[in-house]
Design a protein around this motif. Structure first.
Motif, PDB file in Angstrom:
ATOM      1  N   ASP A   1       0.816  -1.095   0.067  1.00 37.39           N
ATOM      2  CA  ASP A   1       0.054  -0.015   0.093  1.00 37.39           C
ATOM      3  C   ASP A   1       0.730   1.324  -0.046  1.00 37.39           C
ATOM      4  OD1 ASP A   1      -2.270  -1.639   0.094  1.00 37.39           O
ATOM      5  OD2 ASP A   1      -2.434  -1.652   2.375  1.00 37.39           O
ATOM      6  N   LEU A   2       2.056   1.099   0.914  1.00 36.65           N
ATOM      7  CA  LEU A   2       2.748   2.423   0.839  1.00 36.65           C
ATOM      8  C   LEU A   2       3.592   2.584  -0.485  1.00 36.65           C
ATOM      9  CD1 LEU A   2       4.337   2.010   4.303  1.00 36.65           C
ATOM     10  CD2 LEU A   2       2.699   3.580   3.593  1.00 36.65           C
ATOM     11  N   VAL A   3       3.957   1.192  -1.270  1.00 33.80           N
ATOM     12  CA  VAL A   3       4.573   1.513  -2.495  1.00 33.80           C
ATOM     13  C   VAL A   3       3.459   2.328  -3.535  1.00 33.80           C
ATOM     14  CG1 VAL A   3       5.464   0.132  -4.529  1.00 33.80           C
ATOM     15  CG2 VAL A   3       6.112  -0.325  -2.166  1.00 33.80           C
ATOM     16  N   LEU A   4       2.394   1.684  -3.423  1.00 36.72           N
ATOM     17  CA  LEU A   4       1.401   2.388  -4.248  1.00 36.72           C
ATOM     18  C   LEU A   4       1.231   3.968  -4.129  1.00 36.72           C
ATOM     19  CD1 LEU A   4      -1.221  -0.269  -4.592  1.00 36.72           C
ATOM     20  CD2 LEU A   4       0.383   0.303  -6.236  1.00 36.72           C
ATOM     21  N   LEU A   5       1.143   4.395  -2.802  1.00 37.12           N
ATOM     22  CA  LEU A   5       1.001   5.791  -2.369  1.00 37.12           C
ATOM     23  C   LEU A   5       2.349   6.568  -2.703  1.00 37.12           C
ATOM     24  CD1 LEU A   5      -0.456   5.348   1.052  1.00 37.12           C
ATOM     25  CD2 LEU A   5      -1.740   6.363  -1.050  1.00 37.12           C
ATOM     26  N   GLY A   6       3.555   5.825  -2.734  1.00 40.59           N
ATOM     27  CA  GLY A   6       4.951   6.464  -3.125  1.00 40.59           C
ATOM     28  C   GLY A   6       4.872   6.682  -4.600  1.00 40.59           C
ATOM     29  N   ILE A   7       4.351   5.630  -5.295  1.00 34.80           N
ATOM     30  CA  ILE A   7       4.233   5.955  -6.946  1.00 34.80           C
ATOM     31  C   ILE A   7       3.289   7.105  -7.197  1.00 34.80           C
ATOM     32  CG2 ILE A   7       3.503   4.913  -9.033  1.00 34.80           C
ATOM     33  CD1 ILE A   7       4.261   2.290  -7.840  1.00 34.80           C
ATOM     34  N   LEU A   8       2.100   7.179  -6.639  1.00 35.39           N
ATOM     35  CA  LEU A   8       1.320   8.257  -6.862  1.00 35.39           C
ATOM     36  C   LEU A   8       1.981   9.691  -6.340  1.00 35.39           C
ATOM     37  CD1 LEU A   8      -1.742   9.603  -7.681  1.00 35.39           C
ATOM     38  CD2 LEU A   8      -2.216   9.015  -5.220  1.00 35.39           C
ATOM     39  N   ALA A   9       2.464   9.548  -5.138  1.00 32.78           N
ATOM     40  CA  ALA A   9       2.992  10.851  -4.665  1.00 32.78           C
ATOM     41  C   ALA A   9       4.262  11.289  -5.704  1.00 32.78           C
ATOM     42  CB  ALA A   9       3.799  10.504  -3.270  1.00 32.78           C
ATOM     43  N   SER A  10       5.059  10.497  -6.330  1.00 37.13           N
ATOM     44  CA  SER A  10       6.085  10.856  -7.289  1.00 37.13           C
ATOM     45  C   SER A  10       5.492  11.471  -8.508  1.00 37.13           C
ATOM     46  CB  SER A  10       6.839   9.765  -7.628  1.00 37.13           C
ATOM     47  OG  SER A  10       5.910   8.777  -8.378  1.00 37.13           O
ATOM     48  N   LEU A  11       4.181  10.908  -8.947  1.00 39.00           N
ATOM     49  CA  LEU A  11       3.714  11.527 -10.258  1.00 39.00           C
ATOM     50  C   LEU A  11       2.962  13.135  -9.705  1.00 39.00           C
ATOM     51  CD1 LEU A  11       2.175   8.512 -11.864  1.00 39.00           C
ATOM     52  CD2 LEU A  11       4.261   9.877 -12.482  1.00 39.00           C
ATOM     53  N   VAL A  12       2.419  12.967  -8.496  1.00 40.53           N
ATOM     54  CA  VAL A  12       1.783  14.280  -8.190  1.00 40.53           C
ATOM     55  C   VAL A  12       2.960  15.371  -7.844  1.00 40.53           C
ATOM     56  CG1 VAL A  12       0.541  15.293  -6.400  1.00 40.53           C
ATOM     57  CG2 VAL A  12      -0.391  13.311  -7.199  1.00 40.53           C
ATOM     58  N   LEU A  13       3.844  14.795  -7.268  1.00 41.55           N
ATOM     59  CA  LEU A  13       5.005  15.955  -7.138  1.00 41.55           C
ATOM     60  C   LEU A  13       5.413  16.473  -8.537  1.00 41.55           C
ATOM     61  CD1 LEU A  13       7.406  17.045  -5.211  1.00 41.55           C
ATOM     62  CD2 LEU A  13       8.605  14.803  -5.755  1.00 41.55           C
ATOM     63  N   GLY A  14       5.673  15.679  -9.435  1.00 43.75           N
ATOM     64  CA  GLY A  14       6.358  16.046 -10.847  1.00 43.75           C
ATOM     65  C   GLY A  14       5.329  16.944 -11.494  1.00 43.75           C
ATOM     66  N   PHE A  15       3.907  16.738 -11.086  1.00 41.60           N
ATOM     67  CA  PHE A  15       2.816  17.709 -11.847  1.00 41.60           C
ATOM     68  C   PHE A  15       2.972  18.990 -11.086  1.00 41.60           C
ATOM     69  CE2 PHE A  15      -1.132  19.589 -11.819  1.00 41.60           C
ATOM     70  CZ  PHE A  15      -1.373  19.649 -13.027  1.00 41.60           C
ATOM     71  N   ALA A  16       2.941  18.759  -9.868  1.00 41.99           N
ATOM     72  CA  ALA A  16       3.225  20.117  -9.035  1.00 41.99           C
ATOM     73  C   ALA A  16       4.395  20.942  -9.260  1.00 41.99           C
ATOM     74  CB  ALA A  16       3.095  19.900  -7.442  1.00 41.99           C
ATOM     75  N   ALA A  17       5.619  20.240  -9.398  1.00 42.29           N
ATOM     76  CA  ALA A  17       6.750  21.109  -9.798  1.00 42.29           C
ATOM     77  C   ALA A  17       6.541  21.576 -11.087  1.00 42.29           C
ATOM     78  CB  ALA A  17       8.029  20.009  -9.814  1.00 42.29           C
ATOM     79  N   GLY A  18       5.966  21.230 -12.174  1.00 39.36           N
ATOM     80  CA  GLY A  18       5.918  21.790 -13.163  1.00 39.36           C
ATOM     81  C   GLY A  18       4.759  22.897 -13.264  1.00 39.36           C
ATOM     82  N   ALA A  19       3.910  22.693 -12.402  1.00 37.87           N
ATOM     83  CA  ALA A  19       2.773  23.582 -12.181  1.00 37.87           C
ATOM     84  C   ALA A  19       3.388  24.856 -11.622  1.00 37.87           C
ATOM     85  CB  ALA A  19       1.477  22.939 -11.689  1.00 37.87           C
ATOM     86  N   LEU A  20       4.087  24.787 -10.627  1.00 36.30           N
ATOM     87  CA  LEU A  20       4.506  25.766  -9.929  1.00 36.30           C
ATOM     88  C   LEU A  20       5.882  26.414 -10.104  1.00 36.30           C
ATOM     89  CD1 LEU A  20       3.651  24.191  -6.256  1.00 36.30           C
ATOM     90  CD2 LEU A  20       2.224  25.848  -7.515  1.00 36.30           C
ATOM     91  N   THR A  21       6.726  25.800 -11.096  1.00 34.99           N
ATOM     92  CA  THR A  21       7.763  26.348 -11.584  1.00 34.99           C
ATOM     93  C   THR A  21       7.783  26.888 -13.096  1.00 34.99           C
ATOM     94  OG1 THR A  21       8.890  24.136 -11.974  1.00 34.99           O
ATOM     95  CG2 THR A  21       8.962  25.036  -9.531  1.00 34.99           C
ATOM     96  N   THR A  22       8.831  27.062 -13.509  1.00 33.24           N
ATOM     97  CA  THR A  22       8.974  27.542 -14.775  1.00 33.24           C
ATOM     98  C   THR A  22       9.212  26.232 -16.196  1.00 33.24           C
ATOM     99  OG1 THR A  22      11.108  28.414 -14.803  1.00 33.24           O
ATOM    100  CG2 THR A  22       9.481  29.946 -14.535  1.00 33.24           C
ATOM    101  N   ILE A  23       9.695  25.177 -15.221  1.00 37.49           N
ATOM    102  CA  ILE A  23      10.175  24.078 -15.774  1.00 37.49           C
ATOM    103  C   ILE A  23       8.615  23.566 -16.454  1.00 37.49           C
ATOM    104  CG2 ILE A  23      11.170  21.874 -15.715  1.00 37.49           C
ATOM    105  CD1 ILE A  23      12.904  22.877 -13.272  1.00 37.49           C
ATOM    106  N   SER A  24       8.684  22.912 -17.522  1.00 32.11           N
ATOM    107  CA  SER A  24       7.481  22.334 -18.221  1.00 32.11           C
ATOM    108  C   SER A  24       7.170  20.892 -17.474  1.00 32.11           C
ATOM    109  CB  SER A  24       7.781  22.059 -19.786  1.00 32.11           C
ATOM    110  OG  SER A  24       6.864  21.202 -20.326  1.00 32.11           O
ATOM    111  N   THR A  25       5.779  20.539 -17.456  1.00 34.28           N
ATOM    112  CA  THR A  25       5.452  19.445 -16.924  1.00 34.28           C
ATOM    113  C   THR A  25       5.864  18.258 -17.859  1.00 34.28           C
ATOM    114  OG1 THR A  25       3.407  19.643 -18.005  1.00 34.28           O
ATOM    115  CG2 THR A  25       3.572  20.608 -15.740  1.00 34.28           C
TER     116      THR A  25
END
Length: 75
Positions: free
Chosen positions: A9-33
């Protein structure tokens, strides 16, 4: 009612968190998603690798020696 969180369960949450982190980094910075999501997905890939190959879902190596049984499929 007690809810237990298991390792997978924690592994699945970690995978989801990594993708959300990538989207958030793209949305909140000037780097493209288009760059941040695949880069953060490498964290998810590392989690999948660790889960499948390093901590596989077997109790011992004797579980790996069991042969698969053939089944008859209807024709």
């Amino acid at each position: 009612m007690v809810i237990s969180i298991q390792y997978y369960d924690l592994v699945l949450l970690g995978i989801l968190a990594s993708l959300v982190l990538g989207f958030a980094a793209g949305a909140l910075t000037t780097i493209s998603t288009a760059i941040t999501v695949p880069a953060a997905a490498l964290i998810g890939i590392a989690l999948i690798y660790q889960t499948i190959f390093l901590r596989g879902p077997v109790s011992s190596t004797s579980d790996l020696s069991e042969e698969a049984h053939e089944i008859e499929l209807p024709k």
